[in-house]
Scaffold this active site. Structure first.
Site, PDB file in Angstrom:
ATOM      1  CE  LYS A  57      74.450  52.037  15.793  1.00 54.66           C
ATOM      2  NZ  LYS A  57      74.920  53.417  15.637  1.00 54.66           N
TER       3      LYS A  57
ATOM      4  CB  SER B 230      76.855  53.028  12.166  1.00 59.35           C
ATOM      5  OG  SER B 230      76.552  53.836  13.268  1.00 59.35           O
TER       6      SER B 230
ATOM      7  CB  SER C  62      75.458  56.839  13.075  1.00 64.44           C
ATOM      8  OG  SER C  62      76.742  56.715  12.490  1.00 64.44           O
TER       9      SER C  62
END
Lengths: 479, 55
Positions: free
Chosen positions: A78, A153, A177
């Protein structure tokens, strides 16, 4: 041709050891898929130029006998996990050209083991979202249905693994997330106990909530990564020392892990019928496999999301104060507009942050301000403590707590943008685990009629990841 | 909440906002605060500080 769809860490490792193919060959396969699919899916913001060089170094480790389980394994990471010398933008324009000056703990450990880091993945800006729609770099698309979102996310990481553009991925959780995108993309997502995996080098959103969490296509892959990264790190003041990583529950006395508590009252309404039906069927399957399903009450947990949306913005308003146009990141340099230092702050932040980031910073500023601090922030902190205690209390009677992972399957691009609260509600079942700091796992549990992934979720006591993984592997056999 | 409140918060947070952005935020805040405000109704039944879980 390597069968990417059914590949696992252990299968790849065996093949590397036997010389069936090398890490370079495997990485080249993933690069082919990326070339074919990433433009549409927008999972990766950047694929690193040195990927094949990393693979070659990994192959050397197999030759000289220093290889371990994660050597040569291709990871997507990420965009908020620092990798020295590489850009980390947290999905924001304000860090568009920020180059990490050090490795995060997790990156250092992965690189030491010789894992191959393919690239950085798309995310909601500063992890603020459940869909990737707040990313400054466009949305990511769900590989199961490209008119839909992969969740967030950590949506880019989920899309990368689900589309076979990486074998595994790292995301981060502040409130669901990783579990929610895992649910939307048909993957396993494991949120560790708070303090289990170091937050050193993770761009902070909510310090009392953040945890790095792995994505895998199966439970064993998530287990391998978790076991590897779950270590004490003195650079993270909230990292739990080894001697404190003990289970302090009935499981210690060998209760066997066979009692599942379900807080049915928490999802009486607001849950998609397909999700609800799938959850009920999944519990039936566990019952048939010899588990006991028990009704439990978690009255304070009903307020988890409200408490989260007070505590998290408060922490966000502090953590994002550092993006000021001075230290690093986007800065308004145009002399005509700038009269003083304050102007640099106001304009850099005003222009560098997206809508959701500004919303949450201001919300945090509000709940921490004089006159509102007690009613909002202090109250939320107390409610949080109550949530944590009632969950710990529940684990005196049950070994696991089960709920659906998300109240709906993956939704369409453009949905829920007009009403912030509608978007926040995607994480209604995720919140208790992040508030209480307990570990939680999202498990693929079937498909809807439209072939969208469905998911169920378990919570376990602090440092009870083993119970989650055991139930997960059982579910892989019985679902 | 009103526009002045939004302006004060923006000042505290050092974020410059256009008039449209302020209006949009005021509207968003309405919905968000209505949602999180329910925390006020939670009865905690507090008495003395309780550290039993941490002993």
């Amino acid at each position: 041709m390597i069968d990417l769809k059914n590949l696992t860490i252990e299968k790849a490792h065996e093949s590397f050891k036997k010389g069936e193919y090398a890490s370079r060959d495997l990485v080249e396969e993933y690069l082919k898929v990326i070339k074919e699919k990433n433009k549409e899916l927008n999972a990766y913001l950047e694929v690193y130029e040195d990927v094949l060089k990393q693979a070659d170094e990994a192959d050397k480790k197999f030759k000289n006998g220093t290889a371990s389980e994660l050597t040569g394994i291709p990871f997507a990471i990420k965009d908020n996990i620092l990798f020295e010398g590489h850009i980390a933008s947290a999905g924001s324009k304000i860090l568009e050209n920020y180059t990490a000056s050090y490795d995060s703990f997790v990156m250092r450990e992965l690189r030491k083991a010789g894992a191959v880091i393919i690239g950085r993945t798309n995310m909601d800006e500063f992890a603020m979202g459940s869909s990737t729609q707040t990313s400054a770099y466009g949305v990511s698309r769900n590989p199961h249905d490209t008119s839909r979102l992969p969740g967030g996310s950590s949506g880019g990481s989920a899309a990368a693994v689900a589309a076979d553009m990486a074998l595994v991925a790292l995301g981060t959780e502040t409130c669901g997330s990783v579990r929610e995108p895992a649910a939307f993309c048909g993957l396993v997502g494991l949120k560790p106990t708070y303090g289990a995996v170091s937050r050193n080098g993770i761009i902070a959103m909510g310090n009392s909530l953040d945890q790095v969490a792995p994505f895998g296509k199966n439970v064993r892959d998530a287990e391998i990564i978790f076991n590897f990264l779950s270590k004490y790190d003195k650079e993270d003041s909230t990292s739990i020392p080894d001697k404190s990583r003990v289970l302090d529950t009935r499981q210690k006395e060998g209760a066997g892990g066979g009692c599942i508590g379900v807080p049915w009252h928490l999802f009486e309404k607001g849950v998609d019928p397909a999700v609800m039906e799938n959850f009920k069927q999944s519990m039936e399957k566990f019952k048939k496999a010899g588990y006991e399903i028990v009704d439990i009450e978690l009255p304070f947990s009903k307020y988890s999301l409200e408490a989260y949306y007070i505590i998290m913005p408060a922490e966000v308003s502090t953590n994002l104060a550092r993006f000021d146009g001075i230290r690093y990141g986007f800065s308004v340099q145009n002399d005509k507009e700038i009269n003083n230092l304050k102007d640099i702050y106001m304009k850099s932040r005003g222009r560098g942050f997206g809508k959701e980031a500004r919303r949450r910073i201001l919300l945090g500023t509000y709940v921490l301000s004089h006159g509102y601090y007690d009613a909002y922030y202090n109250k939320a902190v107390k409610v949080r403590e109550k949530v944590k205690r009632e969950i710990i209390e529940a684990f005196k009677k049950v070994d696991l707590i089960a709920t659906p992972t998300a109240p709906m399957p993956a939704f369409k691009i453009g949905e829920k943008l007009d009403d912030p609260v509608a978007m926040y509600l995607c994480d209604i079942f995720s919140a208790p685990a992040n508030l209480a700091g307990v570990p939680s796992i999202a498990l693929p549990s079937g498909m809807t009629k439209e072939n969208l992934p469905l998911s169920i979720q378990f919570m376990a006591p602090h440092f009870g990841e083993e119970a989650l993984l055991k139930a997960g592997k059982e579910f892989e056999k019985i679902r | 909440m009103n526009i002045k409140d939004v302006e004060n918060l923006a000042e505290l947070a050092r974020i410059e906002l256009s008039e449209e952005e302020k209006e949009a935020l005021l509207k968003d805040f309405g919905g968000i605060l209505a949602y999180v405000k329910t925390i006020e109704e939670v009865k905690l039944n507090e008495t003395a500080p309780d550290t039993s879980y941490y002993d």
